[in-house]
Design a protein around this motif. Structure first.
Motif, PDB file in Angstrom:
ATOM      1  N   GLY A  46      49.344  35.920  57.757  1.00  0.00           N
ATOM      2  CA  GLY A  46      50.266  35.599  56.667  1.00  0.00           C
ATOM      3  C   GLY A  46      49.568  34.910  55.516  1.00  0.00           C
ATOM      4  N   PHE A  47      48.681  33.965  55.820  1.00  0.00           N
ATOM      5  CA  PHE A  47      47.923  33.299  54.763  1.00  0.00           C
ATOM      6  C   PHE A  47      47.013  34.286  54.038  1.00  0.00           C
ATOM      7  CE2 PHE A  47      48.961  29.128  56.643  1.00  0.00           C
ATOM      8  CZ  PHE A  47      49.170  28.402  55.484  1.00  0.00           C
ATOM      9  N   GLN A  48      46.536  35.308  54.738  1.00  0.00           N
ATOM     10  CA  GLN A  48      45.615  36.267  54.142  1.00  0.00           C
ATOM     11  C   GLN A  48      46.297  37.158  53.109  1.00  0.00           C
ATOM     12  OE1 GLN A  48      45.340  39.920  54.893  1.00  0.00           O
ATOM     13  NE2 GLN A  48      43.672  40.029  53.428  1.00  0.00           N
ATOM     14  N   ALA A  49      47.597  37.334  53.186  1.00  0.00           N
ATOM     15  CA  ALA A  49      48.305  38.226  52.261  1.00  0.00           C
ATOM     16  C   ALA A  49      47.886  37.947  50.821  1.00  0.00           C
ATOM     17  CB  ALA A  49      49.813  38.058  52.425  1.00  0.00           C
ATOM     18  N   GLY A  50      47.328  38.973  50.177  1.00  0.00           N
ATOM     19  CA  GLY A  50      46.882  38.846  48.796  1.00  0.00           C
ATOM     20  C   GLY A  50      45.481  38.284  48.636  1.00  0.00           C
ATOM     21  N   LEU A  51      44.833  37.951  49.737  1.00  0.00           N
ATOM     22  CA  LEU A  51      43.484  37.375  49.700  1.00  0.00           C
ATOM     23  C   LEU A  51      42.560  38.186  50.602  1.00  0.00           C
ATOM     24  CD1 LEU A  51      44.597  33.664  50.142  1.00  0.00           C
ATOM     25  CD2 LEU A  51      43.903  34.750  47.996  1.00  0.00           C
ATOM     26  N   SER A  52      41.301  37.850  50.600  1.00  0.00           N
ATOM     27  CA  SER A  52      40.360  38.536  51.484  1.00  0.00           C
ATOM     28  C   SER A  52      40.324  37.842  52.843  1.00  0.00           C
ATOM     29  CB  SER A  52      38.950  38.543  50.881  1.00  0.00           C
ATOM     30  OG  SER A  52      38.357  37.271  51.007  1.00  0.00           O
ATOM     31  N   TRP A  53      40.046  38.627  53.884  1.00  0.00           N
ATOM     32  CA  TRP A  53      39.943  38.034  55.220  1.00  0.00           C
ATOM     33  C   TRP A  53      38.746  37.090  55.294  1.00  0.00           C
ATOM     34  CZ3 TRP A  53      42.984  36.666  58.764  1.00  0.00           C
ATOM     35  CH2 TRP A  53      42.503  36.256  60.007  1.00  0.00           C
ATOM     36  N   ALA A  54      37.698  37.363  54.540  1.00  0.00           N
ATOM     37  CA  ALA A  54      36.527  36.478  54.531  1.00  0.00           C
ATOM     38  C   ALA A  54      36.927  35.075  54.076  1.00  0.00           C
ATOM     39  CB  ALA A  54      35.429  37.050  53.632  1.00  0.00           C
ATOM     40  N   THR A  55      37.812  34.987  53.097  1.00  0.00           N
ATOM     41  CA  THR A  55      38.291  33.684  52.624  1.00  0.00           C
ATOM     42  C   THR A  55      38.985  32.936  53.754  1.00  0.00           C
ATOM     43  OG1 THR A  55      38.521  34.481  50.363  1.00  0.00           O
ATOM     44  CG2 THR A  55      39.839  32.549  50.971  1.00  0.00           C
ATOM     45  N   ILE A  56      39.842  33.623  54.485  1.00  0.00           N
ATOM     46  CA  ILE A  56      40.576  32.996  55.587  1.00  0.00           C
ATOM     47  C   ILE A  56      39.616  32.586  56.692  1.00  0.00           C
ATOM     48  CG2 ILE A  56      42.371  33.353  57.349  1.00  0.00           C
ATOM     49  CD1 ILE A  56      43.354  33.173  54.362  1.00  0.00           C
ATOM     50  N   LEU A  57      38.683  33.445  57.018  1.00  0.00           N
ATOM     51  CA  LEU A  57      37.734  33.159  58.086  1.00  0.00           C
ATOM     52  C   LEU A  57      36.877  31.932  57.757  1.00  0.00           C
ATOM     53  CD1 LEU A  57      37.334  34.531  60.777  1.00  0.00           C
ATOM     54  CD2 LEU A  57      35.540  35.943  59.741  1.00  0.00           C
ATOM     55  N   ARG A  58      36.466  31.808  56.505  1.00  0.00           N
ATOM     56  CA  ARG A  58      35.676  30.635  56.104  1.00  0.00           C
ATOM     57  C   ARG A  58      36.501  29.348  56.215  1.00  0.00           C
ATOM     58  NH1 ARG A  58      34.090  34.418  52.653  1.00  0.00           N
ATOM     59  NH2 ARG A  58      31.904  34.949  52.439  1.00  0.00           N
ATOM     60  N   LYS A  59      37.789  29.478  55.978  1.00  0.00           N
ATOM     61  CA  LYS A  59      38.670  28.304  56.008  1.00  0.00           C
ATOM     62  C   LYS A  59      39.307  28.074  57.379  1.00  0.00           C
ATOM     63  CE  LYS A  59      39.896  28.313  51.090  1.00  0.00           C
ATOM     64  NZ  LYS A  59      39.709  26.896  50.784  1.00  0.00           N
ATOM     65  N   ARG A  60      39.051  28.951  58.339  1.00  0.00           N
ATOM     66  CA  ARG A  60      39.720  28.837  59.637  1.00  0.00           C
ATOM     67  C   ARG A  60      39.516  27.477  60.302  1.00  0.00           C
ATOM     68  NH1 ARG A  60      39.335  33.341  64.397  1.00  0.00           N
ATOM     69  NH2 ARG A  60      37.122  32.895  64.134  1.00  0.00           N
ATOM     70  N   PRO A  61      38.314  26.892  60.306  1.00  0.00           N
ATOM     71  CA  PRO A  61      38.197  25.556  60.909  1.00  0.00           C
ATOM     72  C   PRO A  61      39.108  24.518  60.239  1.00  0.00           C
ATOM     73  CG  PRO A  61      36.025  26.528  60.640  1.00  0.00           C
ATOM     74  CD  PRO A  61      36.993  27.417  59.906  1.00  0.00           C
TER      75      PRO A  61
END
Length: 194
Positions: A46-61
């Motif tokens: 849900g957070f990824q919607a409209g963004l790249s998965w790389a952005t979410i993965l970097r912010k996952r911690p």
């Protein structure tokens, strides 16, 4: 497909960035069958919607720290002060609607335990077959099952669970195998044959 230094074929999205390559090689497409893990993935998709998965993965911690390790029991109790605190957290995506959805999804996850739980509910939408793509353009972005899952989750109080987002979830947790036929990961979920 791009052949890496290690001789393994990966799609372009997983070939260049070391973080994405590790995610592709070790996590993406493997079954997630625990409540906390599935709740986390629903929220991160849900957070990824409209963004790249790389952005979410970097912010996952940072997401995990901000949302108590995605423990639904804890997040379900988040109130206004918690939402305001999260809106000030530079480590996560500071989108009020997505933060509120994460809290709402925790509450819905807890509520769903009365009817067998999130894992059984989501996995009941696993299709009887999986795509067999030879090129990235062969990979669908939705399916009848992802549309049905989206509708069913919304009826249960979940947010940011559209059909495309739910298809991405189904790929990420191994419900469908969209690894290209030439990928070293094809069939790695143990659910679908290569």
């Amino acid at each position: 497909m791009i052949i890496g230094e290690d001789g393994l074929a990966r799609p372009a999205w997983a070939a260049a960035d070391p973080l994405m390559r590790t995610y592709y090689d070790r996590e993406w497409g493997l079954p997630v069958t625990d409540e906390q893990g599935l709740y986390e993935r629903i929220c991160l998709e849900g957070f990824q919607a409209g963004l790249s998965w790389a952005t979410i993965l970097r912010k996952r911690p940072a997401f995990r720290a901000a949302f108590a390790g995605f423990d639904p029991d804890v997040v379900a109790l988040f109130g206004t002060a918690d939402v305001e605190r999260l809106m000030q957290d530079p480590g996560i995506i500071r989108n009020r609607l997505k933060i509120l959805a994460t809290v709402k999804n925790a509450q819905a996850t807890v509520e769903l335990r009365k009817d067998g739980g999130l894992v059984d509910f989501v996995w009941s939408f696993r299709p009887s077959s999986t795509p067999r793509p030879t090129e990235v353009t062969d990979i669908p972005t939705q399916s009848a099952e992802s549309v049905a899952l989206s509708k069913a989750l919304r009826k249960r109080g979940f947010s940011f669970v559209g059909p495309t987002t739910m298809f991405a979830l189904m790929e990420a947790v191994g419900m469908v195998d969209t690894h290209l036929l030439g990928s070293h990961r094809r069939g790695s979920s143990g659910i679908w044959p290569g």
